[in-house]
Design a protein around this motif. Structure first.
Motif, mmCIF file in Angstrom:
data_model
loop_
_atom_site.group_PDB
_atom_site.id
_atom_site.type_symbol
_atom_site.label_atom_id
_atom_site.label_comp_id
_atom_site.label_asym_id
_atom_site.label_seq_id
_atom_site.Cartn_x
_atom_site.Cartn_y
_atom_site.Cartn_z
ATOM 1 N N LEU A 320 0.836 -1.212 0.000
ATOM 2 C CA LEU A 320 0.000 0.000 0.000
ATOM 3 C C LEU A 320 0.865 1.255 0.000
ATOM 4 N N TYR A 321 1.908 1.245 0.795
ATOM 5 C CA TYR A 321 2.778 2.423 0.887
ATOM 6 C C TYR A 321 3.531 2.653 -0.418
ATOM 7 N N ALA A 322 4.022 1.562 -1.017
ATOM 8 C CA ALA A 322 4.765 1.693 -2.277
ATOM 9 C C ALA A 322 3.872 2.215 -3.395
ATOM 10 N N GLU A 323 2.605 1.853 -3.345
ATOM 11 C CA GLU A 323 1.683 2.257 -4.408
ATOM 12 C C GLU A 323 1.108 3.654 -4.179
ATOM 13 N N GLN A 324 0.757 3.979 -2.926
ATOM 14 C CA GLN A 324 -0.043 5.177 -2.681
ATOM 15 C C GLN A 324 0.676 6.312 -1.944
ATOM 16 N N VAL A 325 1.701 6.009 -1.169
ATOM 17 C CA VAL A 325 2.312 7.041 -0.328
ATOM 18 C C VAL A 325 3.703 7.445 -0.801
ATOM 19 N N LEU A 326 4.605 6.494 -1.008
ATOM 20 C CA LEU A 326 5.970 6.842 -1.411
ATOM 21 C C LEU A 326 6.006 7.691 -2.686
ATOM 22 N N PRO A 327 5.253 7.346 -3.733
ATOM 23 C CA PRO A 327 5.293 8.196 -4.938
ATOM 24 C C PRO A 327 4.833 9.626 -4.667
ATOM 25 N N ARG A 328 3.855 9.796 -3.822
ATOM 26 C CA ARG A 328 3.384 11.146 -3.501
ATOM 27 C C ARG A 328 4.441 11.931 -2.727
ATOM 28 N N LEU A 329 5.111 11.251 -1.801
ATOM 29 C CA LEU A 329 6.158 11.945 -1.049
ATOM 30 C C LEU A 329 7.321 12.339 -1.955
ATOM 31 N N ARG A 330 7.707 11.441 -2.846
ATOM 32 C CA ARG A 330 8.837 11.755 -3.739
ATOM 33 C C ARG A 330 8.474 12.833 -4.741
ATOM 34 N N ALA A 331 7.240 12.805 -5.221
ATOM 35 C CA ALA A 331 6.819 13.850 -6.160
ATOM 36 C C ALA A 331 6.808 15.220 -5.490
ATOM 37 N N ARG A 332 6.493 15.233 -4.201
ATOM 38 C CA ARG A 332 6.395 16.503 -3.489
ATOM 39 C C ARG A 332 7.748 17.008 -2.982
ATOM 40 N N PHE A 333 8.586 16.083 -2.517
ATOM 41 C CA PHE A 333 9.826 16.508 -1.846
ATOM 42 C C PHE A 333 11.097 16.099 -2.560
ATOM 43 N N GLY A 334 10.998 15.311 -3.612
ATOM 44 C CA GLY A 334 12.207 14.907 -4.326
ATOM 45 C C GLY A 334 12.807 13.653 -3.754
#
Length: 334
Positions: A320-334
């Motif tokens: 769930l984290y790999a699909e929904q959370v990590l990409p959002r964090l990386r898109a926002r913070f690099g």
């Protein structure tokens, strides 16, 4: 760049499962894996306490990319600083550039049962930590070390197998003195989420900054790491219920400070309502809301987030984290 790590819950799972989960974390895109070093878990029933040293060796052999370390190890009572220097010298040589030694002043729950020694006040625990860090660094950089400290001594000691790349030392702290020491003497700082906001903004981070500024190398690379207590699931009831295993984290320092028996800790934790058990966690079913709550910690200056999920189904969390959370964090913070 923001680093995103996975907390291997040593108090909840045995070593074989933890290695499997950690390998899956690397494949899922996490940058690091950290394990605590408990001699006894927070709860007796269903608890585990695999040793950190052999776990890190197994994890390093099973992975190729992630950074790995302890969050945290106590190098002052059941572990002598010389033994810690030797063990992490070996790990640093086996896995150059991937190993981090995270240290702290300890918990009576771990140190008293293993040694039978009385649990000292914070003043002594802090003094031991300062001396231990100094001895470990000395053993990594000098030969034939005869050390005369208040608590530890060595005689013509040499660490023959030293790390090729220096092993950074991250120091955990929950108060102003240790936070300032972490800034002055450490390569990074460790704390946990879910506490009063003023603790981070008025006590911990300002003192880390003051210690860093007063150090011999104020401009050196320095990480501010935080263990993020997160319970993320598509089912909110499940996300709330998952936190029950870790209800001890919601106990106040006064409630758990003198507790040295996991059975007693378990009894105190089980008496808490689920709402209080969940109070230390970011509980969410909405990834956007979840990221917003995490972003508040990034805004404070934390740049290495290590996610601790409380549920039994860790592969579900990682997916769930790999699909929904990590990409959002990386898109926002690099």
């Amino acid at each position: 760049m923001l680093k995103l790590g996975y907390k291997a819950s040593a108090e909840q799972f045995d070593a074989r499962r933890l290695v499997d989960f950690s390998v899956l974390a690397e494949r899922s895109g996490f940058d690091s894996v950290f394990i605590s070093d408990h001699f006894q878990p927070w709860r007796h029933t269903g608890g585990h306490a695999p040793a950190a040293f052999p776990f890190l060796g197994a994890l390093g052999s099973a992975t190729s990319r992630i950074a790995m370390g302890t969050s945290v190890l106590t190098p002052t009572f059941r572990h002598h600083p010389s033994m810690v220097a030797q063990a992490f010298g070996t790990l640093g040589q086996l896995f150059p550039g991937r190993v981090i030694l995270g240290v702290g002043s300890g918990e009576g729950l771990n140190e008293v049962p293993a040694t039978g020694a009385p649990w000292p006040e914070l003043k002594e625990r802090f003094a031991r930590l300062r001396e231990a860090v100094r001895l470990i660094r000395t053993l990594w950089t000098e030969e034939r070390v005869s050390f005369e400290g208040e608590f530890y001594r060595t005689e013509n000691a040499t660490i023959y197998d030293r790390p090729e790349t220096p092993v950074p030392i991250y120091i955990a702290g929950a108060g102003p003195q240790v936070a300032k020491f972490a800034g002055r003497a450490g390569d990074g700082f460790i704390c946990t989420s879910g506490k009063k906001w003023e603790l981070y903004t008025e006590t911990l981070l300002p003192n880390v900054a003051a210690g860093l500024e007063a150090s011999e190398q104020p401009g050196r690379p320095y990480e501010r790491m935080i263990e993020m207590k997160v319970s993320f699931d598509t089912d909110r009831a499940r996300a709330m219920a998952d936190t029950r295993h870790w209800a001890a984290l919601a106990l106040s320092p006064e409630e758990k400070h003198s507790v040295e028996d996991p059975l007693e800790m378990e009894k105190l934790a089980d008496a808490l309502p689920v709402e209080r058990a969940a109070s230390r966690w970011i509980v969410s079913t909405d990834p956007e809301e979840h990221v917003e709550k995490i972003a508040a910690y990034v805004a404070l200056g934390f740049d290495h987030l290590v996610f601790h999920a409380p549920g039994e189904d860790q592969p579900r969390f990682l997916a769930l984290y790999a699909e929904q959370v990590l990409p959002r964090l990386r898109a926002r913070f690099g």
